[in-house]
Design a protein around this motif. Structure first.
Motif, short mmCIF file in Angstrom:
data_model
loop_
_atom_site.label_atom_id
_atom_site.label_comp_id
_atom_site.label_asym_id
_atom_site.label_seq_id
_atom_site.Cartn_x
_atom_site.Cartn_y
_atom_site.Cartn_z
N THR A 1 0.83 -1.21 0.00
CA THR A 1 0.00 0.00 0.00
C THR A 1 0.86 1.27 0.00
OG1 THR A 1 -0.19 -0.16 2.39
CG2 THR A 1 -2.02 -1.04 1.12
N GLY A 2 2.16 1.12 -0.12
CA GLY A 2 3.06 2.27 -0.12
C GLY A 2 3.38 2.76 -1.53
N LEU A 3 4.41 3.60 -1.61
CA LEU A 3 4.77 4.26 -2.86
C LEU A 3 5.07 3.29 -4.00
CD1 LEU A 3 7.11 6.93 -1.29
CD2 LEU A 3 4.99 7.44 -2.56
N ALA A 4 5.81 2.23 -3.67
CA ALA A 4 6.25 1.31 -4.72
C ALA A 4 5.15 0.35 -5.14
CB ALA A 4 7.48 0.54 -4.26
N GLY A 5 4.04 0.31 -4.38
CA GLY A 5 2.91 -0.54 -4.74
C GLY A 5 1.78 0.33 -5.26
N MET A 6 0.91 0.72 -4.32
CA MET A 6 -0.25 1.51 -4.72
C MET A 6 0.14 2.79 -5.45
SD MET A 6 -3.53 2.39 -2.46
CE MET A 6 -2.91 3.68 -1.42
N GLY A 7 1.20 3.45 -4.97
CA GLY A 7 1.60 4.73 -5.57
C GLY A 7 1.94 4.56 -7.04
N ASP A 8 2.77 3.58 -7.33
CA ASP A 8 3.23 3.39 -8.72
C ASP A 8 2.10 2.85 -9.58
OD1 ASP A 8 5.04 3.58 -10.72
OD2 ASP A 8 6.35 1.94 -10.03
N LEU A 9 1.24 2.02 -8.99
CA LEU A 9 0.11 1.47 -9.74
C LEU A 9 -0.82 2.60 -10.18
CD1 LEU A 9 -1.32 -1.28 -10.49
CD2 LEU A 9 -2.59 -1.02 -8.36
N MET A 10 -1.15 3.50 -9.23
CA MET A 10 -2.04 4.61 -9.56
C MET A 10 -1.46 5.48 -10.67
SD MET A 10 -3.31 5.84 -5.83
CE MET A 10 -3.50 7.51 -6.38
#
Ligand code: NAI
Ligand code: 13P
Length: 378
Positions: free
Chosen positions: A259-268
């Motif tokens: 749920t951080g930058l490298a997951g949710m952030g990059d996905l969005m």
């Protein structure tokens, strides 16, 4: 009130990497080199082609990869990797994922043994199913390995727009003294007023996010190209995050990282902008343009294309079900028509959210979905 200045002084002593080599002078390598120069580091950027090194040094531009963006003074490019690595205290490796093994082997042979290597590519290796850090650990045994990932369009980073990233490294345990952690040292070596690094010890979670989001971004692009709306995109982003979470946890990563930058952030980021090469590629495929025609002979790095195969191979090997990635794979690699592949995904038995509840209910209109989307989409 809490004395924040003391806290800052205590935690600020991480030991900077003064001399940094960046290997790969494409869009992302050049952008990261710009950040490091702005942060006050001595930076040597390695370009495979001598003409590109010459262009960067003589014009202060990298027109092919970052058109019209002036590079900061003090950025020096070379085309001899040994020269780039001489005196480097840390190295960023920023070439496409398919070349990471070869380039890491070369860098490992040339860099001093104590120098950490930070891999900045996103993907899973064909055949071995290794993440980029796993390849690097194989290719550079005994070395400290780190990764840098997050929601970061190179063009924005090069132009000095506010950006946050996550930096993780493979040292064993976080302890009270993070001064020696390569991730913390790199975070402090490259932080600027505009570039804000976060530090993590979950390399797997960070890397799974970066590898899978490119596949989901292609899927989002395909649906947009095919004329679907924002609802479908939001559904794919959300369910894509769930796929990232399941794979990351199966690999030993944490839900928090996802749920951080490298997951949710990059996905969005990647699923919602035509600045993304993966999203743009998908959009064109969704509009009915064939793979070879998309770039009209100009090769562009679209990591999600190959990773649609490698990510699903990895997930299958681990028994993790990733229906959006499977849909993307079937369109890109098995020539399944988009309408049919989408119906296959959309008309699957109804499930619980979260899927951990393990409920499956027959879809009431599965056949209608195949008839509808099968005939409407390319
Ligand atoms: N461009 C972006 O916004 C971002 C890219 N990344 C990741 O960074 C990695 C590199 O991407 P970009 O820099 O954007 O690609 P790019 O296409 O702009 O540049 C790739 C560079 O690698 C070089 N290269 C290609 N094959 C090579 C090989 N076999 N050996 C040595 N050098 C080789 C090319 O000459 C070029 O300089 C990818 O994994 C990408 O997902 C990550 C974050 C942001
Ligand atoms: O990784 C990226 C942004 O974080 C770049 O995305 P694309 O490779 O799709 O352009």
């Amino acid at each position: 009130m809490k004395d924040r200045s003391i806290e800052f002084i205590q935690s600020s002593n991480t030991g900077l990497y003064d001399n940094v080599a960046v290997i790969g002078a494409g869009a992302w390598g050049t952008a990261l080199a710009c950040v490091l120069v702005r942060a006050g580091r001595n930076v040597t950027l390695w370009a495979r082609r001598p003409e590109l090194a010459e262009e960067i040094n003589s014009t202060g531009l990298n027109q092919r990869y970052l058109p019209d963006i002036p590079l900061p003074e003090g950025l020096r490019a070379v085309s001899d990797m040994g020269e780039a690595l001489a005196g480097a205290q840390a190295v960023l490796i920023v070439t496409p994922s398919v070349s990471i093994r070869e380039i890491t082997e070369q860098a490992h042979a040339l860099a001093a043994p104590e120098v950490p290597l930070f891999i900045c590519a996103k993907g899973v290796e064909k055949g071995t199913h290794l993440l980029m850090s796993g390849i690097a650990e194989d290719a550079a045994p005994g070395r400290v390995i780190g990764v840098i990932s997050g929601p970061t369009f190179a063009v924005e980073v090069a132009a000095d727009a506010p950006t946050a990233v996550t930096i993780a490294s493979n040292e064993p345990e976080w302890d009270k003294d993070i001064a020696h952690h390569a991730a913390a040292r790199m975070a402090q070596s490259m932080g600027t007023y505009s570039f804000r690094p976060y530090v993590s010890n979950d390399m797997v979670g960070v890397e799974i996010g970066g590898a899978v989001k490119n596949v989901v971004a292609i899927a989002c692009g395909i649906l947009e190209g095919a004329g679907f709306g924002m609802n479908a995109r939001a559904a794919l982003i959300t369910r894509g995050l769930s796929e990232i979470k399941e794979l990351a946890v199966a690999m030993g990563g944490t839900r928090e990282t996802v749920t951080g930058l490298a997951g949710m952030g990059d996905l969005m980021l990647t699923c919602s902008s035509t600045k993304s090469r993966n999203f743009s590629y998908g959009r064109q495929r969704g509009a009915g343009i064939a793979h070879d025609a998309v770039f009209e002979g100009k090769p562009v790095v679209v990591e999600g294309h190959g990773n649609a195969l490698t990510v699903t191979d990895l997930a299958r090997a681990l028994g993790v079900f990733m229906p959006i990635c499977e849909m993307t794979r079937s369109i890109l690699h098995d020539d399944v028509p988009i309408g049919h592949a989408f119906a296959e995904y959309w008309a699957a038995p109804l499930q619980a959210e979260p899927r951990a509840l393990d409920i499956e209910i027959a879809h009431p209109a599965a056949e209608a979905a195949f008839t509808h989307y099968g005939s409407e989409l390319p």
